[in-house]
Scaffold this motif. Structure first.
Motif, PDB file in Angstrom:
ATOM      1  N   CYS A   1       0.838  -1.197   0.000  1.00 56.72           N
ATOM      2  CA  CYS A   1       0.000   0.000   0.000  1.00 56.72           C
ATOM      3  C   CYS A   1       0.878   1.254   0.000  1.00 56.72           C
ATOM      4  N   ASP A   2       0.406   2.272  -0.718  1.00 59.28           N
ATOM      5  CA  ASP A   2       1.123   3.549  -0.756  1.00 59.28           C
ATOM      6  C   ASP A   2       0.097   4.677  -0.600  1.00 59.28           C
ATOM      7  N   PRO A   3      -0.048   5.208   0.626  1.00 61.69           N
ATOM      8  CA  PRO A   3      -1.073   6.232   0.897  1.00 61.69           C
ATOM      9  C   PRO A   3      -0.900   7.511   0.088  1.00 61.69           C
ATOM     10  N   THR A   4       0.274   7.736  -0.494  1.00 58.88           N
ATOM     11  CA  THR A   4       0.479   8.971  -1.244  1.00 58.88           C
ATOM     12  C   THR A   4      -0.396   9.036  -2.494  1.00 58.88           C
ATOM     13  N   TYR A   5      -0.951   7.903  -2.916  1.00 57.90           N
ATOM     14  CA  TYR A   5      -1.836   7.882  -4.078  1.00 57.90           C
ATOM     15  C   TYR A   5      -3.266   8.320  -3.730  1.00 57.90           C
ATOM     16  N   ALA A   6      -3.563   8.480  -2.448  1.00 57.29           N
ATOM     17  CA  ALA A   6      -4.942   8.748  -2.025  1.00 57.29           C
ATOM     18  C   ALA A   6      -5.493  10.051  -2.597  1.00 57.29           C
ATOM     19  N   ASP A   7      -4.646  11.012  -2.873  1.00 54.25           N
ATOM     20  CA  ASP A   7      -5.127  12.295  -3.387  1.00 54.25           C
ATOM     21  C   ASP A   7      -5.807  12.160  -4.749  1.00 54.25           C
ATOM     22  N   LEU A   8      -5.484  11.087  -5.487  1.00 59.09           N
ATOM     23  CA  LEU A   8      -6.095  10.885  -6.802  1.00 59.09           C
ATOM     24  C   LEU A   8      -7.487  10.263  -6.716  1.00 59.09           C
ATOM     25  N   VAL A   9      -7.861   9.782  -5.536  1.00 58.20           N
ATOM     26  CA  VAL A   9      -9.204   9.212  -5.351  1.00 58.20           C
ATOM     27  C   VAL A   9      -9.851   9.852  -4.115  1.00 58.20           C
ATOM     28  N   PRO A  10     -10.169  11.152  -4.194  1.00 60.34           N
ATOM     29  CA  PRO A  10     -10.727  11.851  -3.035  1.00 60.34           C
ATOM     30  C   PRO A  10     -12.197  11.503  -2.818  1.00 60.34           C
ATOM     31  N   GLY A  11     -12.660  11.806  -1.617  1.00 65.08           N
ATOM     32  CA  GLY A  11     -14.085  11.675  -1.320  1.00 65.08           C
ATOM     33  C   GLY A  11     -14.494  10.352  -0.721  1.00 65.08           C
ATOM     34  N   ILE A  12     -13.544   9.434  -0.485  1.00 71.74           N
ATOM     35  CA  ILE A  12     -13.907   8.157   0.101  1.00 71.74           C
ATOM     36  C   ILE A  12     -14.372   8.358   1.539  1.00 71.74           C
TER      37      ILE A  12
END
Length: 375
Positions: free
Chosen positions: A211-222
């Protein structure tokens, strides 16, 4: 004698080599069988620690008759169900607004769909495939919250909504842009720690599977799923007739039985989920639950239809009380569910937190731990 000794030695060497080869082949077959079992069914798992009842209570209401099937499509009523659930770490539910799909959901819309693209990433042969962290990609009949793509997505992309279970997360909008799909995988689907079998893998391979949390910005709103019980029924008629018949029948039955609990307890939710939590759902004093019932694509075990999964969100409490729900944070898999069982599942499993042993295929906890009943 001088000629015989080398022959005997050669024979012994050949026999030893043959024995070793046979042993390796048998070991490989055994390993393959174990690997296949691990990938498909959770015959082994942690013993469950939740309340149970042996059999489903008789319904207290009228219910639809049990359907009959032609020869070759009978329901298996003899195989023990305990442990016969697919061994996966997480389910990804793709909201399609449809009740059925082609036999292979990747073929829907001529192959232009989220399921196909996600399976290219995490399915067999994909760059993020890990046989020790299985991820199930399914279609669900729930309508998406949004069908409009983000402004930064290419014009030819499609957008839908995603449920992640048993993480109990909901993503209202996910574009089919490959960058966004990769971000979902890296930020939310891969594990934080790898199975020990990967200890000797190359560092680059290990990094790719983490897992790499730095990718979370590309899938906002979860957002977290809080007060919403989710009931999933295999209704994949395009794959098997038994599920195609049972799915819509059981969905109607569940919605009717849930509605009978009264608006003061359970609200049957239809339509798309809200993009964000409503304030009233975040109030600790709120007693009304939401229950959403949907059809899903193939989950394995057509011969055990109807196949039903009940997900109870973490933090949920028993009806009109401050008592924690015994199954909060769990997904309970049932098989051989008939319309006559639905009333009991609603009252016992959803209402009280009791698992019905005669229907139990297995369970999964938030975090991916597979559960079975003690043998």
């Amino acid at each position: 004698m001088l000629l015989l000794r080398p022959l005997r030695q050669t024979s012994r060497v050949a026999t030893a080599a043959l024995s070793a080869s046979t042993a390796r082949a048998c070991a490989q077959r055994s390993s393959n069988a174990t690997f296949y079992l691990r990938r498909t069914y959770a015959a082994r798992g942690a013993p469950a620690s939740f309340p149970t009842i042996d059999t489903c209570p008789s319904p207290t209401c009228s219910c639809a008759p049990t359907p009959t099937f032609p020869e070759g499509f009978e329901i298996d009523h003899t195989t023990p169900l305990n442990g016969l659930m697919p061994n996966h770490a997480q389910q990804v539910l793709i909201c399609t607004g449809k009740d059925d799909w082609p036999s292979k959901i990747e073929d829907d819309d001529n192959g232009q769909n989220h399921a196909a693209m996600l399976r290219d990433l995490i399915g067999r042969g994909g760059p993020y495939n890990d046989p020790f962290h299985n991820i199930s990609v399914l279609n669900v009949s729930f309508p998406p919250s949004s069908s409009s793509s983000p402004s930064d997505a290419p014009t030819n992309t499609k957008t839908t909504s995603i449920y992640l279970l048993p993480d109990f997360k909901y993503l209202p909008s996910l574009s089919s842009d490959p960058n966004h799909l990769k971000a979902l995988v890296k930020a939310h689907l891969l594990p934080e720690k790898l199975h020990p079998v990967h200890d000797h893998s190359p560092p680059a391979k290990r990094e790719a599977l983490l897992c790499d949390p730095t990718y979370a910005d590309l899938v906002p709103g979860i957002r977290d799923i809080k007060n919403e019980v989710i009931v999933l029924i295999c209704g994949h008629g395009g794959r098997d007739q038994r599920c195609g018949v049972y799915g819509p029948l059981l969905r109607t039955e569940f919605e009717a039985r849930l509605a009978e609990q009264g608006p003061e307890k359970i609200e049957v939710l239809k339509g798309a989920a809200a993009p964000a939590e409503k304030e009233d759902l975040e109030e600790e004093s709120k007693k009304v639950w939401g229950a959403r019932v949907g059809l899903i694509s193939h989950i394995g075990g057509h011969k055990f239809a109807g196949n039903v999964i009940v997900y109870i969100p973490p933090g949920l409490k028993i009806y009109d009380s401050d008592v924690p729900h015994p199954l909060a944070g769990h997904g309970i898999w049932y098989g051989r569910v008939e319309p006559k069982h639905v009333d009991g599942i609603v009252k016992e499993t959803i209402g009280k937190g009791n698992v019905i042993k005669e229907l139990f295929r297995g369970g999964i906890k938030q975090g991916g731990e597979i559960l079975r009943l003690p043998l």
